[in-house]
Motif scaffolding. Structure first.
Motif, PDB file in Angstrom:
ATOM      1  N   ALA A   1      27.994  56.462  -0.100  1.00  0.00           N
ATOM      2  CA  ALA A   1      28.406  55.205  -0.708  1.00  0.00           C
ATOM      3  C   ALA A   1      29.341  54.406   0.179  1.00  0.00           C
ATOM      4  N   GLU A   2      30.113  55.089   1.016  1.00  0.00           N
ATOM      5  CA  GLU A   2      31.144  54.392   1.760  1.00  0.00           C
ATOM      6  C   GLU A   2      30.997  54.423   3.266  1.00  0.00           C
ATOM      7  N   ARG A   3      30.075  55.221   3.778  1.00  0.00           N
ATOM      8  CA  ARG A   3      29.935  55.286   5.221  1.00  0.00           C
ATOM      9  C   ARG A   3      28.615  55.927   5.617  1.00  0.00           C
ATOM     10  N   VAL A   4      28.366  55.936   6.922  1.00  0.00           N
ATOM     11  CA  VAL A   4      27.231  56.659   7.483  1.00  0.00           C
ATOM     12  C   VAL A   4      27.762  57.926   8.125  1.00  0.00           C
ATOM     13  N   ILE A   5      27.194  59.059   7.739  1.00  0.00           N
ATOM     14  CA  ILE A   5      27.555  60.329   8.384  1.00  0.00           C
ATOM     15  C   ILE A   5      26.590  60.517   9.545  1.00  0.00           C
ATOM     16  N   ALA A   6      27.140  60.550  10.746  1.00  0.00           N
ATOM     17  CA  ALA A   6      26.321  60.498  11.951  1.00  0.00           C
ATOM     18  C   ALA A   6      25.629  61.826  12.215  1.00  0.00           C
ATOM     19  N   LYS A   7      24.459  61.727  12.819  1.00  0.00           N
ATOM     20  CA  LYS A   7      23.782  62.930  13.292  1.00  0.00           C
ATOM     21  C   LYS A   7      24.688  63.643  14.285  1.00  0.00           C
ATOM     22  N   GLY A   8      24.599  64.941  14.297  1.00  0.00           N
ATOM     23  CA  GLY A   8      25.475  65.733  15.150  1.00  0.00           C
ATOM     24  C   GLY A   8      26.732  66.196  14.446  1.00  0.00           C
ATOM     25  N   THR A   9      26.982  65.666  13.227  1.00  0.00           N
ATOM     26  CA  THR A   9      28.153  66.102  12.468  1.00  0.00           C
ATOM     27  C   THR A   9      27.991  67.559  12.047  1.00  0.00           C
ATOM     28  N   ILE A  10      29.017  68.348  12.286  1.00  0.00           N
ATOM     29  CA  ILE A  10      29.001  69.735  11.829  1.00  0.00           C
ATOM     30  C   ILE A  10      29.386  69.751  10.353  1.00  0.00           C
ATOM     31  N   LEU A  11      28.536  70.319   9.537  1.00  0.00           N
ATOM     32  CA  LEU A  11      28.724  70.259   8.093  1.00  0.00           C
ATOM     33  C   LEU A  11      29.853  71.176   7.637  1.00  0.00           C
ATOM     34  N   ASP A  12      30.664  70.621   6.731  1.00  0.00           N
ATOM     35  CA  ASP A  12      31.705  71.411   6.082  1.00  0.00           C
ATOM     36  C   ASP A  12      31.648  71.084   4.594  1.00  0.00           C
ATOM     37  N   PRO A  13      32.398  71.763   3.752  1.00  0.00           N
ATOM     38  CA  PRO A  13      32.295  71.521   2.299  1.00  0.00           C
ATOM     39  C   PRO A  13      32.520  70.076   1.904  1.00  0.00           C
ATOM     40  N   ASP A  14      33.433  69.372   2.594  1.00  0.00           N
ATOM     41  CA  ASP A  14      33.710  67.990   2.246  1.00  0.00           C
ATOM     42  C   ASP A  14      32.505  67.100   2.524  1.00  0.00           C
ATOM     43  N   VAL A  15      31.902  67.262   3.707  1.00  0.00           N
ATOM     44  CA  VAL A  15      30.729  66.453   4.056  1.00  0.00           C
ATOM     45  C   VAL A  15      29.574  66.766   3.108  1.00  0.00           C
ATOM     46  N   ILE A  16      29.367  68.044   2.822  1.00  0.00           N
ATOM     47  CA  ILE A  16      28.281  68.433   1.924  1.00  0.00           C
ATOM     48  C   ILE A  16      28.481  67.816   0.544  1.00  0.00           C
ATOM     49  N   ALA A  17      29.731  67.811   0.062  1.00  0.00           N
ATOM     50  CA  ALA A  17      30.020  67.221  -1.252  1.00  0.00           C
ATOM     51  C   ALA A  17      29.710  65.734  -1.254  1.00  0.00           C
ATOM     52  N   ARG A  18      30.055  65.041  -0.186  1.00  0.00           N
ATOM     53  CA  ARG A  18      29.784  63.606  -0.128  1.00  0.00           C
ATOM     54  C   ARG A  18      28.288  63.320  -0.083  1.00  0.00           C
ATOM     55  N   LEU A  19      27.529  64.166   0.589  1.00  0.00           N
ATOM     56  CA  LEU A  19      26.083  63.994   0.622  1.00  0.00           C
ATOM     57  C   LEU A  19      25.478  64.215  -0.764  1.00  0.00           C
ATOM     58  N   ARG A  20      25.986  65.207  -1.478  1.00  0.00           N
ATOM     59  CA  ARG A  20      25.491  65.435  -2.839  1.00  0.00           C
ATOM     60  C   ARG A  20      25.785  64.219  -3.723  1.00  0.00           C
ATOM     61  N   GLU A  21      27.011  63.693  -3.619  1.00  0.00           N
ATOM     62  CA  GLU A  21      27.387  62.534  -4.421  1.00  0.00           C
ATOM     63  C   GLU A  21      26.511  61.326  -4.120  1.00  0.00           C
ATOM     64  N   ALA A  22      26.015  61.238  -2.889  1.00  0.00           N
ATOM     65  CA  ALA A  22      25.157  60.121  -2.500  1.00  0.00           C
ATOM     66  C   ALA A  22      23.706  60.330  -2.928  1.00  0.00           C
ATOM     67  N   GLY A  23      23.407  61.466  -3.558  1.00  0.00           N
ATOM     68  CA  GLY A  23      22.068  61.696  -4.071  1.00  0.00           C
ATOM     69  C   GLY A  23      21.131  62.431  -3.143  1.00  0.00           C
ATOM     70  N   HIS A  24      21.660  63.011  -2.080  1.00  0.00           N
ATOM     71  CA  HIS A  24      20.799  63.760  -1.157  1.00  0.00           C
ATOM     72  C   HIS A  24      20.635  65.187  -1.678  1.00  0.00           C
ATOM     73  N   ASP A  25      19.387  65.627  -1.760  1.00  0.00           N
ATOM     74  CA  ASP A  25      19.104  66.997  -2.201  1.00  0.00           C
ATOM     75  C   ASP A  25      18.727  67.902  -1.039  1.00  0.00           C
ATOM     76  N   THR A  26      17.888  67.370  -0.142  1.00  0.00           N
ATOM     77  CA  THR A  26      17.413  68.132   1.014  1.00  0.00           C
ATOM     78  C   THR A  26      17.684  67.322   2.269  1.00  0.00           C
ATOM     79  N   ILE A  27      18.206  67.972   3.278  1.00  0.00           N
ATOM     80  CA  ILE A  27      18.483  67.301   4.542  1.00  0.00           C
ATOM     81  C   ILE A  27      17.914  68.134   5.682  1.00  0.00           C
ATOM     82  N   THR A  28      17.796  67.505   6.851  1.00  0.00           N
ATOM     83  CA  THR A  28      17.338  68.215   8.040  1.00  0.00           C
ATOM     84  C   THR A  28      18.553  68.613   8.875  1.00  0.00           C
ATOM     85  N   VAL A  29      18.598  69.887   9.210  1.00  0.00           N
ATOM     86  CA  VAL A  29      19.751  70.394   9.952  1.00  0.00           C
ATOM     87  C   VAL A  29      19.297  71.236  11.128  1.00  0.00           C
ATOM     88  N   ALA A  30      20.234  71.442  12.014  1.00  0.00           N
ATOM     89  CA  ALA A  30      20.050  72.394  13.116  1.00  0.00           C
ATOM     90  C   ALA A  30      21.029  73.539  12.874  1.00  0.00           C
TER      91      ALA A  30
END
Length: 550
Positions: free
Chosen positions: A24-53
C-alpha cells in the motif's frame, strides 16, 4: 540457489524476493531478503504466493559477495564504493594513468558467469572522481567456492592500478620562420599549456627562437638550467627525418633520438628523444590543436612515469586511428569536479548527473520559540543552519541553494562567505510547499536532480549526502532516492528533474508526499548506518540536546 513460487504462509525468512512487489505504501524491491516484517506487509497487500530465491547454506548474498571482491580490488588511489544491488563501483582519487591487466580481467570474468568486472580502456588518463570500473554480481547469491576462487586470483594479481601524474616542470621552445603567423604561435602555446596543466604540470615561460639548430640547442640548455624536467619543441616546419633541425638540436644539446614517427594519426610526425633522464620531444604539427592526437598518448605516459621507449610507441597503433573519429572531444581543459567525463581523454563535462542541494531554511521555527532553531549556536560556534549547509558544500553536489523566508537577513549573516545561492520564498508562511517551489524554480537548466535538505537536520553529514547521490540512476529506475534507518524513511530526499513540475504545483504544508505515493516504482531506498536521517531539531528540548550529538 533455487528459484520458484512459495506461499506466504511458508517459512520464507532469509529467502530473497525475485521480483518487485507493491504494497500500500511502497514497492519492495527484488533482491530484498525476507524477514517477518516484510512478509507481514506483503500479506497485508494481498499477496498469497510470491517468487523467491532460496539460498543454500554455502551461498553468499549478492551484497556480501560484491563487497568481498571489491575489497580485493582496492589499491592506492582507488576508492571502492559500498555495494548497491550487488554492484560496487571503483573511482579514482587522483589524476593519473589507469592501467589494467587485460588477461587477468578476462580470467576473472571466466571464473563464473555470476561475476562480471568492466573497466575503462587500458592507459586511459583519469581525473579525481572518475569512475574506472564496476563489479557486478549477476544473481542474488554466489557460492562460497566461486568467491574463494575469485579472491584467490585477485590476491595473486593486481588487476587495476593508477599511476599518478607527477607535477613535472615543462619547457616549450617555439621556432619561427617568416611565413609562420603569430596566431599559430599563440595556438601552440595555449594548447601546450592546457596539456601540461591538465596533467598537474607547470609550463615555464615559452622561448621563441629562429628555426635553426644553434638557437634551439641554446634554448634547450637554458630550459634545463631553469629546472625543466620535460622539453617540448614546436618546430616552424614539420619534421621529415632524424637529421632535421629540431631533432639535430636535441643531439647537439647532448641528447639522443629514440624514436622518429609514431603509429597514431594525427600525430605521425612526433620525434621522441632524451637528454640524460629528461624527455625531449619534437611535437607533431597537430599539437597546435587542442584536439586529441599522438602527443596526448606520449604525455600521459611521461607524466605517469610509465616506461616509454621505441617498443612502447610502436605499440600505440591499435586505437591510434583518431583523425576521422568525429565524436572525439576537442579542448582538453580541466573538468568540473561535479561531473564525470564520458571520455577520459576529454576535459569537457560529460553526461554524469549534476545534483543540486536545496536547503530549506525559510520556516518560522514556531516549535522552538522564542529561539530560531536554525540560528542556535552549536559547540564549535557555527549556527545550526551553517552545519547543515557545510555538509552539503563538502559533498559531490554541483551546487547548493538555501531558501530563505523568516529572519532571512539573520540566516544570510550566519552563512556569510559560503559559495551558495540564496533564494527568497515570498509565501513561506503558507507552508513548506512555497519553499520547495521557490528552490526548484531557481535551479539552473543543467541540473539533473535536486536533493531537498531540511535546515534543522545537521547530523546528516557529507557521507550520507554522497551515498544518496551515488544511488541516483534514472536509467535503472532510481529516480527518487530516500534514506532509511531500520526500515523507517527519513530525509533528505533526492528528486529527478522529471518531478520538478509536480513539485512546482504543490500547495500547503504537506511537502512532496503525494508525489512520492504516486511514484513508488521510481523509489530507491538507501539504508543508513545511523538515525541521523530521522532526527530533526525543531523543539527547545531537542535543541538543548544537540550538543551531545555534534
Amino acid at each position: 540457489m533455487i528459484f520458484g513460487p512459495a506461499a506466504l504462509n511458508d517459512d520464507l525468512t532469509g529467502a530473497v524476493l525475485a521480483h518487485n512487489l507493491k504494497t500500500a505504501e511502497r514497492v519492495i524491491a527484488k533482491g530484498t531478503i525476507l524477514d517477518p516484517d516484510v512478509i507481514a506487509r506483503l500479506r497485508e497487500a494481498g499477496h498469497d504466493t510470491i517468487t523467491v530465491a532460496r539460498l543454500a547454506p554455502t551461498d553468499r548474498p549478492e551484497a556480501e559477495a560484491a563487497a568481498a571482491l571489491g575489497a580485493h580490488l582496492a589499491s592506492p588511489f582507488l576508492r571502492v564504493t559500498d555495494p548497491v544491488h550487488g554492484r560496487v563501483n571503483i573511482f579514482s582519487t587522483t589524476a593519473g594513468l589507469f592501467r589494467v591487466d587485460r588477461a587477468g580481467i578476462a580470467a576473472l570474468n571466466l571464473i563464473d558467469e555470476a561475476i562480471t568486472l568492466a573497466t575503462l580502456p587500458d592507459a586511459a588518463p583519469v581525473a579525481p572522481g572518475d569512475m574506472l570500473a564496476t563489479l557486478k554480481i549477476i544473481p542474488f547469491a554466489v557460492p562460497d567456492a566461486v568467491i574463494a576462487a575469485a579472491t584467490s586470483r585477485l590476491d595473486r594479481h593486481r588487476l587495476l592500478e593508477i599511476l599518478p601524474f607527477r607535477p613535472l616542470v615543462a619547457g616549450l621552445i617555439v621556432s619561427r620562420l617568416p611565413h609562420l603567423k603569430d596566431s599559430a604561435i599563440r595556438n601552440t602555446i595555449e594548447a601546450t599549456s592546457r596539456r601540461i596543466t591538465a596533467r598537474t604540470g607547470r609550463l615555464l615561460d615559452p622561448i621563441e627562437t629562429p628555426h635553426a639548430l644553434a638557437p634551439i640547442a641554446e634554448a634547450i640548455t637554458r630550459l634545463r638550467s631553469e629546472g625543466a624536467e620535460l622539453i617540448l619543441i614546436a618546430g616552424a616546419s614539420a619534421v621529415t627525418d632524424r637529421a632535421d633541425i629540431a631533432p639535430a638540436a636535441i643531439v647537439a644539446a647532448g641528447g639522443v633520438i629514440e624514436r622518429f614517427g609514431m603509429p597514431v594519426d594525427p600525430g605521425n610526425l612526433l620525434c621522441f628523444g632524451r637528454i640524460g633522464a629528461i624527455p625531449a620531444i619534437v611535437l607533431p604539427g597537430c599539437a597546435r590543436s587542442p584536439k586529441l592526437n599522438g602527443i596526448d598518448f606520449v604525455l600521459d605516459r611521461v607524466f605517469a612515469a610509465s616506461p616509454i621507449d621505441d617498443a612502447t610507441i610502436a605499440g600505440l597503433g591499435v586505437g591510434g586511428l583518431l583523425k576521422e573519429f568525429a565524436p572525439r572531444p576537442s579542448p582538453r581543459i580541466p573538468r568540473p569536479k561535479s561531473s564525470a567525463s564520458a571520455d577520459p581523454r576529454s576535459g569537457n563535462p560529460g553526461p554524469g548527473p549534476r545534483i543540486a542541494v536545496i536547503v530549506l531554511a525559510a520556516g518560522k521555527s514556531s516549535r522552538a520559540a522564542p529561539d530560531n532553531k536554525l540560528l542556535v549556536p552549536t559547540p564549535d560556534g557555527r549556527a545550526l543552519i551553517a552545519v547543515t549547509v557545510d555538509h552539503a558544500l563538502a559533498s559531490r553536489a554541483a551546487a547548493t541553494l538555501v531558501v530563505l523566508g523568516h529572519r532571512a537577513n539573520d540566516i544570510r549573516a550566519a552563512l556569510h562567505g559560503r559559495p551558495i545561492r540564496f533564494v527568497e520564498a515570498p509565501g513561506y508562511d503558507r507552508g513548506m510547499a512555497e519553499s520547495l517551489k521557490a528552490g526548484i524554480a531557481a535551479l539552473p537548466a543543467e541540473i539533473d536532480a535536486a536533493l531537498i535538505c531540511l535546515g534543522d537536520m545537521p547530523l546528516v553529514d557529507t557521507a550520507a549526502i554522497d551515498r544518496l547521490i551515488a544511488a541516483y540512476d534514472p536509467d535503472e529506475g532510481r529516480s527518487i532516492v530516500i534514506p532509511t534507518h531500520r526500515g523507517r524513511r527519513g530525509n533528505p530526499i533526492l528528486w529527478d528533474r522529471q518531478f520538478f513540475p509536480a513539485i512546482a504545483a504543490l500547495s500547503g504544508d504537506t511537502g512532496a508526499r503525494p508525489i512520492l505515493a504516486a511514484n513508488m516504482d521510481a523509489v530507491a531506498e538507501v539504508a543508513m548506518p545511523d538515525d541521523a536521517v530521522l532526527r530533526d531539531f525543531d523543539t527547545r528540548d531537542a535543541l538543548a540536546a544537540l550538543k551531545d550529538h555534534l
